[in-house]
Design a protein around this motif. Structure first.
Motif, short mmCIF file in Angstrom:
data_model
loop_
_atom_site.label_atom_id
_atom_site.label_comp_id
_atom_site.label_asym_id
_atom_site.label_seq_id
_atom_site.Cartn_x
_atom_site.Cartn_y
_atom_site.Cartn_z
N UNK A 35 21.45 -3.43 -0.42
CA UNK A 35 21.20 -4.66 -1.18
C UNK A 35 19.82 -5.24 -0.84
N UNK A 36 19.32 -4.98 0.35
CA UNK A 36 18.00 -5.46 0.74
C UNK A 36 16.87 -4.57 0.27
N UNK A 37 17.22 -3.40 -0.25
CA UNK A 37 16.20 -2.43 -0.66
C UNK A 37 16.06 -2.36 -2.17
N UNK A 38 16.91 -3.03 -2.90
CA UNK A 38 16.87 -2.90 -4.36
C UNK A 38 15.50 -3.27 -4.91
N UNK A 39 15.15 -2.66 -6.02
CA UNK A 39 13.84 -2.87 -6.63
C UNK A 39 13.52 -4.35 -6.83
N UNK A 74 0.79 -1.23 0.00
CA UNK A 74 0.00 0.00 0.00
C UNK A 74 0.82 1.28 0.00
N UNK A 75 2.14 1.21 0.06
CA UNK A 75 2.98 2.41 0.08
C UNK A 75 3.54 2.71 -1.30
N UNK A 76 3.78 3.98 -1.54
CA UNK A 76 4.48 4.39 -2.74
C UNK A 76 5.90 3.80 -2.68
N UNK A 77 6.38 3.18 -3.75
CA UNK A 77 7.70 2.53 -3.71
C UNK A 77 8.84 3.44 -3.25
N UNK A 78 8.81 4.71 -3.64
CA UNK A 78 9.89 5.62 -3.23
C UNK A 78 9.81 5.92 -1.74
N UNK A 79 8.60 6.12 -1.22
CA UNK A 79 8.45 6.35 0.22
C UNK A 79 8.84 5.12 1.02
N UNK A 80 8.50 3.96 0.50
CA UNK A 80 8.89 2.72 1.16
C UNK A 80 10.41 2.59 1.20
N UNK A 81 11.04 2.91 0.10
CA UNK A 81 12.50 2.85 0.02
C UNK A 81 13.13 3.79 1.05
N UNK A 82 12.60 5.00 1.17
CA UNK A 82 13.11 5.96 2.15
C UNK A 82 12.91 5.44 3.58
N UNK A 83 11.77 4.84 3.83
CA UNK A 83 11.48 4.31 5.16
C UNK A 83 12.45 3.18 5.50
N UNK A 84 12.70 2.30 4.55
CA UNK A 84 13.63 1.19 4.79
C UNK A 84 15.05 1.70 5.01
#
Length: 194
Positions: free
Chosen positions: A186-190, A168-178
């Motif tokens: 390496x765990x955050x890559x698309x 449910x999150x925008x991928x970019x916001x999720x990436x920032x949160x992670x």
């Protein structure tokens, strides 16, 4: 497992698949297989009372799934959660061992820090907490939401914090949160995330 793997790769299995799919008795099983939860069955009775209120903040950072960590942080920041968030997080806390008395104390103390006084909490929110524990209403002892239920039902709206961050999150916001949670790149890559 090797027997299953070899059986799936065999020519016999390939020839049998149309027969299996045509069998009316197996259709409901096959059509719902992708939605079935096959993880462990956590019995509420085994865990009730196993954690304390003092442990919740530390556990939220190191042990909670991302969806629950997000709900915990939002509750601590805003001192309130909307109904969907209270249900998802409240049942999770129950599932990890918070007793009814601890849950009432936890939610009351947090809501009072916000715009809800003790009387309003007791009249407007305590009932639903007792209901989740099977002490009010139809006396059903509810279990925590499964990942599939969180992903597929009640999507969050504006101002909500419940749901699955990966769904449910925008991928970019999720990436920032992670990244803020110190997850290695390496765990955050698309490819890993989606």
């Amino acid at each position: 497992m090797s027997f299953l793997t070899s059986g799936l790769d065999s020519e016999l299995t390939a020839r049998s698949l149309p027969v299996v799919q045509a069998d009316e008795r197996l259709q409901p099983l096959l059509s719902h297989l992708s939605h079935a939860y096959v993880g462990p069955d956590y019995n509420i009775q085994k865990t009730t009372g196993k954690i304390s209120l003092e442990q919740i903040d530390a556990l939220s950072v190191k042990s909670f799934p991302l969806c629950m960590r997000q709900l915990h942080k939002s509750l601590r920041d805003n001192h309130h959660l909307r109904h969907g968030g209270r249900m998802q997080y409240g049942l999770f806390l129950k599932g990890i061992g918070l007793t009814l008395e601890q849950a009432l104390q936890f939610w009351r103390s947090e809501f009072i820090k916000g715009k809800v006084d003790a009387d309003k909490f007791d009249k407007g929110y305590a009932y639903s907490i007792r209901h989740n524990y099977g002490k009010e209403g139809k006396r059903t002892d509810y279990t925590p939401f499964s990942c599939m239920k969180i992903i597929l039902s009640n999507p969050p709206g504006q101002g909500d914090y419940h749901g699955c961050p990966f769904r449910h999150s925008d991928p970019e916001l999720l990436k920032q949160k992670l990244q803020a949670y110190k997850i290695p790149p390496t765990g955050i890559s698309q490819g890993d995330m989606f």
